[in-house]
Design a protein around this motif. Sequence first.
Motif, PDB file in Angstrom:
ATOM      1  N   LYS A   1       0.823  -1.210   0.000  1.00 49.68           N
ATOM      2  CA  LYS A   1       0.000   0.000   0.000  1.00 49.68           C
ATOM      3  C   LYS A   1       0.860   1.265   0.000  1.00 49.68           C
ATOM      4  N   SER A   2       1.950   1.266   0.746  1.00 51.03           N
ATOM      5  CA  SER A   2       2.797   2.467   0.812  1.00 51.03           C
ATOM      6  C   SER A   2       3.377   2.818  -0.558  1.00 51.03           C
ATOM      7  N   GLU A   3       3.806   1.796  -1.309  1.00 50.35           N
ATOM      8  CA  GLU A   3       4.336   2.040  -2.654  1.00 50.35           C
ATOM      9  C   GLU A   3       3.229   2.499  -3.599  1.00 50.35           C
TER      10      GLU A   3
ATOM     11  N   VAL B   1       0.526   4.188  -2.786  1.00 47.43           N
ATOM     12  CA  VAL B   1       0.218   5.587  -2.458  1.00 47.43           C
ATOM     13  C   VAL B   1       1.266   6.506  -3.080  1.00 47.43           C
ATOM     14  N   LYS B   2       2.524   6.114  -2.973  1.00 46.93           N
ATOM     15  CA  LYS B   2       3.607   6.906  -3.565  1.00 46.93           C
ATOM     16  C   LYS B   2       3.422   7.011  -5.082  1.00 46.93           C
TER      17      LYS B   2
ATOM     18  N   GLU C   1      -7.573   6.637   1.083  1.00 47.25           N
ATOM     19  CA  GLU C   1      -8.138   5.294   1.175  1.00 47.25           C
ATOM     20  C   GLU C   1      -9.591   5.396   1.616  1.00 47.25           C
TER      21      GLU C   1
END
Length: 106
Positions: A61-63, A65-66, A79
């Motif tokens: 998820k972090s990637e 979002v980036k 989200e």
Amino acid sequence: MAKWIAVVLGGLLLLTNGFWLYSAIDLAVTEKYRQQGEYEAEHRIEALESLCNKLVGGMPKSEAVKLLNELSPEFEAYEKEGRLNTIWLSFKVNEQGNVINEEACQ
């Protein structure tokens, strides 16, 4: 004098019919180009969604979002209801926080 009036009216009739014929042909050609553009756009979208699913599926998820923030920097990713959203793209996210492999992009 009546002869000149008949000639002028006949000329106007030919001119307006010629303009009508030109307009009809122009409209038909324009419609054909519009249909072709829609056809190409539809298939381009399908290809890009397939490519997106293959490239983004399984991404944390972090990637994701980036990536979304890079693609549309003026709209912050958020989200909602198990999806990461931005103005143009939306990724489905599973409980583990990864983008779902199948049909990830919509």
